[in-house]
Structures are given as structure tokens and as C-alpha cells.
Design a protein around this motif. Structure first.
Motif, mmCIF file in Angstrom:
data_model
loop_
_atom_site.group_PDB
_atom_site.id
_atom_site.type_symbol
_atom_site.label_atom_id
_atom_site.label_comp_id
_atom_site.label_asym_id
_atom_site.label_seq_id
_atom_site.Cartn_x
_atom_site.Cartn_y
_atom_site.Cartn_z
ATOM 1 N N ILE A 196 0.833 -1.204 0.000
ATOM 2 C CA ILE A 196 0.000 0.000 0.000
ATOM 3 C C ILE A 196 0.869 1.256 0.000
ATOM 4 C CG2 ILE A 196 -1.704 1.325 1.305
ATOM 5 C CD1 ILE A 196 -2.776 -1.168 -0.202
ATOM 6 N N GLU A 197 1.964 1.246 0.756
ATOM 7 C CA GLU A 197 2.867 2.397 0.751
ATOM 8 C C GLU A 197 3.468 2.604 -0.637
ATOM 9 O OE1 GLU A 197 3.427 4.677 3.127
ATOM 10 O OE2 GLU A 197 1.795 3.651 4.177
ATOM 11 N N ARG A 198 3.838 1.519 -1.314
ATOM 12 C CA ARG A 198 4.361 1.632 -2.678
ATOM 13 C C ARG A 198 3.261 2.122 -3.622
ATOM 14 N NH1 ARG A 198 8.242 -1.432 -5.310
ATOM 15 N NH2 ARG A 198 9.331 -1.381 -3.313
ATOM 16 N N ALA A 199 2.038 1.641 -3.411
ATOM 17 C CA ALA A 199 0.918 2.070 -4.262
ATOM 18 C C ALA A 199 0.698 3.577 -4.142
ATOM 19 C CB ALA A 199 -0.356 1.315 -3.873
ATOM 20 N N LYS A 200 0.819 4.127 -2.937
ATOM 21 C CA LYS A 200 0.657 5.572 -2.743
ATOM 22 C C LYS A 200 1.681 6.341 -3.578
ATOM 23 C CE LYS A 200 0.154 6.844 1.606
ATOM 24 N NZ LYS A 200 0.350 6.810 3.087
ATOM 25 N N LYS A 201 2.917 5.871 -3.567
ATOM 26 C CA LYS A 201 3.966 6.541 -4.338
ATOM 27 C C LYS A 201 3.689 6.460 -5.835
ATOM 28 C CE LYS A 201 7.537 5.712 -0.847
ATOM 29 N NZ LYS A 201 8.819 5.026 -0.525
ATOM 30 N N LEU A 202 3.259 5.281 -6.305
ATOM 31 C CA LEU A 202 2.971 5.119 -7.729
ATOM 32 C C LEU A 202 1.769 5.956 -8.154
ATOM 33 C CD1 LEU A 202 3.568 1.267 -8.101
ATOM 34 C CD2 LEU A 202 5.033 3.116 -8.938
ATOM 35 N N LEU A 203 0.765 6.053 -7.286
ATOM 36 C CA LEU A 203 -0.405 6.869 -7.601
ATOM 37 C C LEU A 203 -0.018 8.340 -7.748
ATOM 38 C CD1 LEU A 203 -3.008 5.233 -5.184
ATOM 39 C CD2 LEU A 203 -3.199 5.306 -7.672
ATOM 40 N N LEU A 204 0.867 8.797 -6.871
ATOM 41 C CA LEU A 204 1.273 10.197 -6.906
ATOM 42 C C LEU A 204 2.095 10.536 -8.153
ATOM 43 C CD1 LEU A 204 2.151 10.768 -3.143
ATOM 44 C CD2 LEU A 204 0.169 11.643 -4.398
ATOM 45 N N GLN A 205 2.742 9.518 -8.722
ATOM 46 C CA GLN A 205 3.483 9.747 -9.967
ATOM 47 C C GLN A 205 2.548 9.951 -11.147
ATOM 48 O OE1 GLN A 205 6.208 6.473 -10.457
ATOM 49 N NE2 GLN A 205 7.302 6.911 -8.539
ATOM 50 N N ASP A 206 1.288 9.476 -11.003
ATOM 51 C CA ASP A 206 0.228 9.701 -11.995
ATOM 52 C C ASP A 206 0.633 9.223 -13.387
ATOM 53 O OD1 ASP A 206 -2.325 10.461 -12.642
ATOM 54 O OD2 ASP A 206 -1.742 12.494 -13.204
ATOM 55 N N GLU A 207 1.323 8.077 -13.436
ATOM 56 C CA GLU A 207 1.762 7.533 -14.726
ATOM 57 C C GLU A 207 1.055 6.234 -15.094
ATOM 58 O OE1 GLU A 207 5.944 7.078 -14.406
ATOM 59 O OE2 GLU A 207 6.382 9.226 -14.350
ATOM 60 N N LEU A 208 0.504 5.534 -14.086
ATOM 61 C CA LEU A 208 -0.082 4.215 -14.334
ATOM 62 C C LEU A 208 -1.533 4.178 -13.862
ATOM 63 C CD1 LEU A 208 2.860 2.006 -12.980
ATOM 64 C CD2 LEU A 208 2.304 2.430 -15.382
ATOM 65 N N PRO A 209 -2.414 3.453 -14.553
ATOM 66 C CA PRO A 209 -3.781 3.272 -14.068
ATOM 67 C C PRO A 209 -3.787 2.397 -12.815
ATOM 68 C CG PRO A 209 -3.403 1.945 -16.037
ATOM 69 C CD PRO A 209 -2.190 2.807 -15.864
ATOM 70 N N ILE A 210 -4.826 2.525 -12.026
ATOM 71 C CA ILE A 210 -4.908 1.805 -10.754
ATOM 72 C C ILE A 210 -4.852 0.289 -10.971
ATOM 73 C CG2 ILE A 210 -6.356 1.363 -8.735
ATOM 74 C CD1 ILE A 210 -7.435 4.215 -9.019
ATOM 75 N N ALA A 211 -5.507 -0.201 -12.024
ATOM 76 C CA ALA A 211 -5.506 -1.641 -12.284
ATOM 77 C C ALA A 211 -4.089 -2.154 -12.534
ATOM 78 C CB ALA A 211 -6.398 -1.965 -13.474
ATOM 79 N N GLU A 212 -3.280 -1.373 -13.237
ATOM 80 C CA GLU A 212 -1.909 -1.806 -13.508
ATOM 81 C C GLU A 212 -1.058 -1.749 -12.250
ATOM 82 O OE1 GLU A 212 1.773 -0.922 -16.612
ATOM 83 O OE2 GLU A 212 -0.200 -0.033 -16.934
ATOM 84 N N ILE A 213 -1.278 -0.753 -11.411
ATOM 85 C CA ILE A 213 -0.565 -0.675 -10.132
ATOM 86 C C ILE A 213 -0.896 -1.902 -9.282
ATOM 87 C CG2 ILE A 213 -0.435 0.592 -7.944
ATOM 88 C CD1 ILE A 213 -0.759 3.173 -9.551
ATOM 89 N N ALA A 214 -2.172 -2.277 -9.262
ATOM 90 C CA ALA A 214 -2.575 -3.473 -8.511
ATOM 91 C C ALA A 214 -1.831 -4.701 -9.014
ATOM 92 C CB ALA A 214 -4.088 -3.681 -8.627
ATOM 93 N N HIS A 215 -1.709 -4.827 -10.324
ATOM 94 C CA HIS A 215 -1.055 -5.993 -10.922
ATOM 95 C C HIS A 215 0.425 -6.037 -10.581
ATOM 96 C CE1 HIS A 215 -0.074 -9.131 -13.781
ATOM 97 N NE2 HIS A 215 0.852 -8.340 -14.306
ATOM 98 N N ILE A 216 1.124 -4.915 -10.711
ATOM 99 C CA ILE A 216 2.570 -4.936 -10.503
ATOM 100 C C ILE A 216 2.943 -5.035 -9.023
ATOM 101 C CG2 ILE A 216 2.993 -3.643 -12.621
ATOM 102 C CD1 ILE A 216 3.538 -1.179 -10.969
ATOM 103 N N LEU A 217 1.964 -4.823 -8.126
ATOM 104 C CA LEU A 217 2.246 -4.953 -6.701
ATOM 105 C C LEU A 217 1.739 -6.269 -6.123
ATOM 106 C CD1 LEU A 217 1.628 -1.332 -5.356
ATOM 107 C CD2 LEU A 217 3.794 -2.495 -5.787
#
Length: 299
Positions: A251-272
Motif C-alpha cells: 500500500i505504501e508503494r501504491a501511494k507513491k505510484l499513484l502520486l506519480q500519476d503515470e499508471l492506471p490503478i488496475a496496472e498498479i494493482a497488478h505490478i504490486l
């Protein structure tokens, strides 16, 4: 942030059983005197269960082939499963459990008290110090047949039903002990947590492999400790069970990736390493207090 405790359900309570599913059971043994043994027959719409634990041991008997996979979680075990008619899931008492299905689901839920299992163990001198093994959906024709027989018995309300139920219960528990149990680990008292060097090694490994299936066994192997002993040491070191710590890191990594605003949420879920977007969203809201989308809007 430390994860909140999952709600604990007692299936001996009618009110608690309503916490798990949107609709009440079609058939229930709530009014029958089945001596620490419970049966419910459900037909439930597409649904995402709240993460919870249960006081009783449970066996879910899937009574319909689902057209799309179900996501099941028991403690650190998580997998999407193609549910077929007659497959079963074993959930030990007090294990954290969650499931999500996208088509109507039909199933038998059997549950029994830990004292009932202890009673059968006491009557089997050759079986000592065992515990039930969490098992995600697998075929088991015998348990499926026992479940259907108990459902039929409940619906018929025949004479001598208690004797029949006791016989079926004995057969079920004997089968579980033979095929779904393992020897308990007798552990020394834990005086301290993991050594700092091993803890740092493990933390580095977790952060480098968040996309992988970080099971208890996999993490214990990193520091060369038996899984059950490792779990106690890790919790003393971090205040969290291993699977809780891994989710918190994701979840902490997801917060950082979300703030970068480069990937859709579904892809963030997959890579984590989350099974799907709603799996990420559920844990994100539990730990952060808002959904990923709401988190982005607040920034």
C-alpha cells in the motif's frame, strides 16, 4: 500504519452469520440441536465479502460451477480459482478469510466448534497435536457427499436425525484429520524478535519482490527459519504478522505510484501482486482510510 483487526464472526450467533453475506441462508441448522455443528445452504449474488475471521472451523462446499474465477484468501494464501461443482475450501478457526465472486454463487457452509475437533482427537490416541490446514478450492467427492447428505437430513427433519448427524460429523472430522491436517509445531518461548541483520535482509527482500507471491514459507526461507517459528519472531520484531506487513508495504508503494500519476490503478494493482484492482482498493481503504481514487483527488 498498523492494519486494523478483522471482524470475528461466531456462527453460533444468528446475528453474526448475517455479517458475511447479503442474503440470509436458504437452509440453516440454527434451530436444530446439532451439538456444536452448523450447516447453512446459500445462494448469493455477486459479492465481495468483508475480511474476517470465524470462531469455528469451516468447510465451504461449492455447489455450482461458476462462469468466472473466484478470488479466495486464507491468511497469506491468495489465488483466483475456477470454482467447479463439488470443490471444497477448508478455513481453520480464527484464520483471516476473504472472498469475491462475480456471478451467482451456490454453496454449503459447514462449521464446527474447536471443542468438537478436540473431542475427536481425544478419542484417537494415535493422532495428537494436529491443526487443520488452510485449503483453497479443491475437489473432494467425500466431503461434497457428506455436505449434501446433511443438507437433505436437515430438510427432511427425519426421526433419528441427531444420530445420523453425529455419524456424518464423525466421518467428516476423521476425513479432515487424515487429509487436511498437519502436526503442530512445538515452539520454544520467543524471548526476542529476529536479529537486526536478518530483519533488514528480510525487509529489503520484501521491498524488492512486492510483485511476487510472498507466502509465509517463502519469507521464512529467506532467513532460513521454519515458517511457524518465523511468524512469531517476525511479529515480535514488527508488531505485524508477515502477511499484514507485506500488504502494508504494498500500500505504501501504491501511494507513491499513484502520486506519480503515470499508471492506471488496475496496472498498479497488478505490478504490486494484488489479484485485481478491487483487492488493492479494499486494503488501501482499510489502511489509508480512503480509496485510491479518493486519495488521488485529495492530493
Amino acid at each position: 500504519m498498523v492494519g486494523e483487526e478483522a471482524p470475528r464472526v461466531d456462527l453460533a450467533s444468528k446475528a453474526d452469520s448475517f455479517m458475511l453475506y447479503p442474503h440470509k441462508a436458504l437452509v440453516s441448522s440454527a434451530s436444530a440441536d446439532w451439538d456444536r455443528f452448523y450447516l447453512q445452504y446459500h445462494r448469493q449474488p455477486p459479492y465481495e465479502m468483508v475480511e474476517h475471521s470465524c470462531r469455528q472451523h469451516r468447510i465451504i462446499i461449492h455447489d455450482r460451477t461458476l462462469q468466472s474465477p473466484m478470488i479466495e484468501t486464507i491468511e497469506e494464501l491468495t489465488q483466483p480459482t475456477q470454482i467447479s461443482y463439488g470443490t471444497i475450501t477448508v478455513i481453520p478457526a480464527n484464520a483471516r478469510n476473504w472472498a469475491c465472486w462475480n456471478t451467482e454463487h451456490q454453496f454449503i457452509a459447514l462449521a464446527f466448534e474447536s471443542t468438537l475437533l478436540a473431542q475427536h482427537l481425544a478419542e484417537a490416541p494415535d493422532i495428537k497435536d494436529v491443526e487443520l490446514t488452510p485449503t483453497l478450492s479443491r475437489p473432494d467427492p467425500l466431503i461434497h457427499s457428506i455436505g449434501l447428505a446433511l443438507k437433505t437430513e436437515l430438510e427432511s427433519n427425519s426421526m433419528g436425525g441427531r444420530l445420523y448427524v453425529n455419524a456424518m460429523t464423525t466421518a467428516l472430522i476423521a476425513h479432515l484429520l487424515c487429509h487436511y491436517s498437519t502436526q503442530k509445531q512445538m515452539l520454544p518461548a520467543v524471548a526476542s524478535g529476529l536479529p537486526k541483520r536478518k530483519l533488514q535482509q528480510l525487509v529489503d527482500y520484501i521491498h524488492a519482490h512486492l510483485e511476487q507471491d510472498l507466502t509465509l514459507s517463502a519469507l521464512a526461507a529467506v532467513v532460513h527459519i521454519s515458517p511457524s517459528y518465523f511468524s512469531g519472531l517476525f511479529k515480535q520484531s514488527t508488531g505485524l504478522a508477515p502477511h499484514q506487513y507485506v500488504i502494508q508495504c504494498r500500500i505504501e508503494r501504491a501511494k507513491k505510484l499513484l502520486l506519480q500519476d503515470e499508471l492506471p490503478i488496475a496496472e498498479i494493482a497488478h505490478i504490486l501482486g494484488f489479484t485485481h484492482q478491487s483487492h488493492l482498493s479494499r486494503h488501501f481503504k482499510r489502511l489509508v482510510g480512503v480509496t485510491p481514487k479518493a486519495f488521488l483527488k485529495s492530493q
